[in-house]
Motif scaffolding. Structure first.
Motif, PDB file in Angstrom:
ATOM      1  N   UNK A   1      -4.849  17.499  38.419  1.00  0.00           N
ATOM      2  CA  UNK A   1      -5.182  17.910  37.567  1.00  0.00           C
ATOM      3  C   UNK A   1      -4.226  19.548  38.038  1.00  0.00           C
ATOM      4  N   UNK A   2      -3.478  20.644  36.470  1.00  0.00           N
ATOM      5  CA  UNK A   2      -3.845  21.805  36.853  1.00  0.00           C
ATOM      6  C   UNK A   2      -5.016  22.496  37.354  1.00  0.00           C
ATOM      7  N   UNK A   3      -6.380  22.467  37.035  1.00  0.00           N
ATOM      8  CA  UNK A   3      -7.547  23.054  37.955  1.00  0.00           C
ATOM      9  C   UNK A   3      -8.140  23.028  39.582  1.00  0.00           C
ATOM     10  N   UNK A  80     -13.052  20.071  38.081  1.00  0.00           N
ATOM     11  CA  UNK A  80     -12.596  18.351  37.770  1.00  0.00           C
ATOM     12  C   UNK A  80     -11.979  17.815  38.886  1.00  0.00           C
ATOM     13  N   UNK A  81     -13.196  18.611  40.270  1.00  0.00           N
ATOM     14  CA  UNK A  81     -12.457  16.958  41.192  1.00  0.00           C
ATOM     15  C   UNK A  81     -13.205  15.961  40.895  1.00  0.00           C
ATOM     16  N   UNK A  82     -14.872  15.909  40.336  1.00  0.00           N
ATOM     17  CA  UNK A  82     -15.258  14.987  39.636  1.00  0.00           C
ATOM     18  C   UNK A  82     -16.458  15.830  38.979  1.00  0.00           C
ATOM     19  N   UNK A  83     -16.850  15.095  37.306  1.00  0.00           N
ATOM     20  CA  UNK A  83     -17.232  15.537  36.794  1.00  0.00           C
ATOM     21  C   UNK A  83     -18.895  14.555  36.114  1.00  0.00           C
TER      22      UNK A  83
END
Length: 276
Positions: A1-3, A80-83
């Motif tokens: 992911x880019x984030x 956004x490693x974890x949500x």
């Protein structure tokens, strides 16, 4: 992911720690959009950031309290490693993973669940893949090996087959010997009695032989069994008769004998007179 690519290195180190087994976090398996996914509870992450293992890490933000740990985990949510997710009702199949759904409000709270969207360091996967390809390639190119290498592999395979054959032969011989000793010298003798036990290689051949005696019951089990037997005997009288109360002589003088319980009171029995 880019984030995730935009995350600073110190926060990335924290995420790698949480995703590894060093953190000691309890990870559950769920289903998101038809795919299996790992998720954890917020309390588990707070505990991991305050463990001794985290203090040994380098280039990570310091954590000294629950507030610091919660603030750090909140700062990780935008990458956004974890949500944050919500668990759905459990499926009919008990062994099936529980479905989860993403929530619109992404905040960190200790009692909520959070799904991982980061697999962690992949260097072990890459090394395993390279090793597998190398082994397959070596097997395919076996005819091109030098003669001395092919001869060494042949000797190695013969040695392994001989070792397996010796093990089966030993198992058959010990079984035959046991059957003979059961007939000749009951209860029988086992050669290498620990050959199939869950012990080390050397311990499998110690002792050399052993009688096939039944396993002794532990002292605790014997005591429990005797206590149960006594309780049963006291609860149910013999021959189905009701127990008759023991009669103790009444003493109006209030002596020590009258204060004894009925089980300790003296019993009066008729004795025949001695004839001279």
């Amino acid at each position: 992911m880019e984030q995730q690519a935009k995350a600073p290195q110190d926060l990335r180190n924290v995420v790698n720690y949480l995703r590894s087994s060093k953190s000691g976090m309890k990870v559950r398996v769920g289903v998101y959009n038809g795919k299996r996914i790992d998720y954890f509870k917020g309390k588990s992450a707070l505990k991991a950031l305050q463990s001794p293992a985290y203090t040994k890490l380098k280039n990570v933000p310091p954590v000294t309290s629950d507030a610091d740990a919660q603030s750090l985990l909140t700062s990780l949510l935008p990458f956004a490693f974890f949500l944050r997710v919500e668990r759905q009702p459990a499926p009919a199949n008990v062994n099936a993973p529980r479905p989860v759904l993403l929530t619109q409000q992404q905040v960190f709270t200790p009692d909520d669940y959070f799904a991982w969207f980061y697999e962690g360091s992949q260097w072990t996967t890459y090394i395993g893949g390279i090793a597998m390809v190398a082994i397959m390639l070596a097997g395919v190119m076996f005819p091109l090996w030098p003669p001395i290498m092919r001869l060494g592999v042949w000797y190695l395979s013969v040695a392994v087959l001989a070792l397996v054959g010796l093990f089966f032969a030993l198992a058959i011989v010990r079984l035959i010997f046991y059957i003979i000793t059961v007939i000749v010298a009951s209860p029988g003798i086992w050669i290498f009695p620990k050959l199939f036990a869950d012990v080390g290689f050397v311990e499998s051949f110690i002792p050399l032989w052993e009688w096939d005696l039944p396993k002794k019951k532990t002292k605790k089990k014997r005591v429990e069994k005797s206590e149960k037997g006594k309780a049963k005997d006291s609860a149910s009288p013999e021959n189905g008769q009701s127990p008759s109360p023991s009669l103790a002589p009444a003493d109006d003088s209030g002596s020590a004998a009258s204060s004894r319980p009925a089980s300790r009171a003296a019993r009066v029995e008729d004795a025949p007179d001695d004839e001279s």
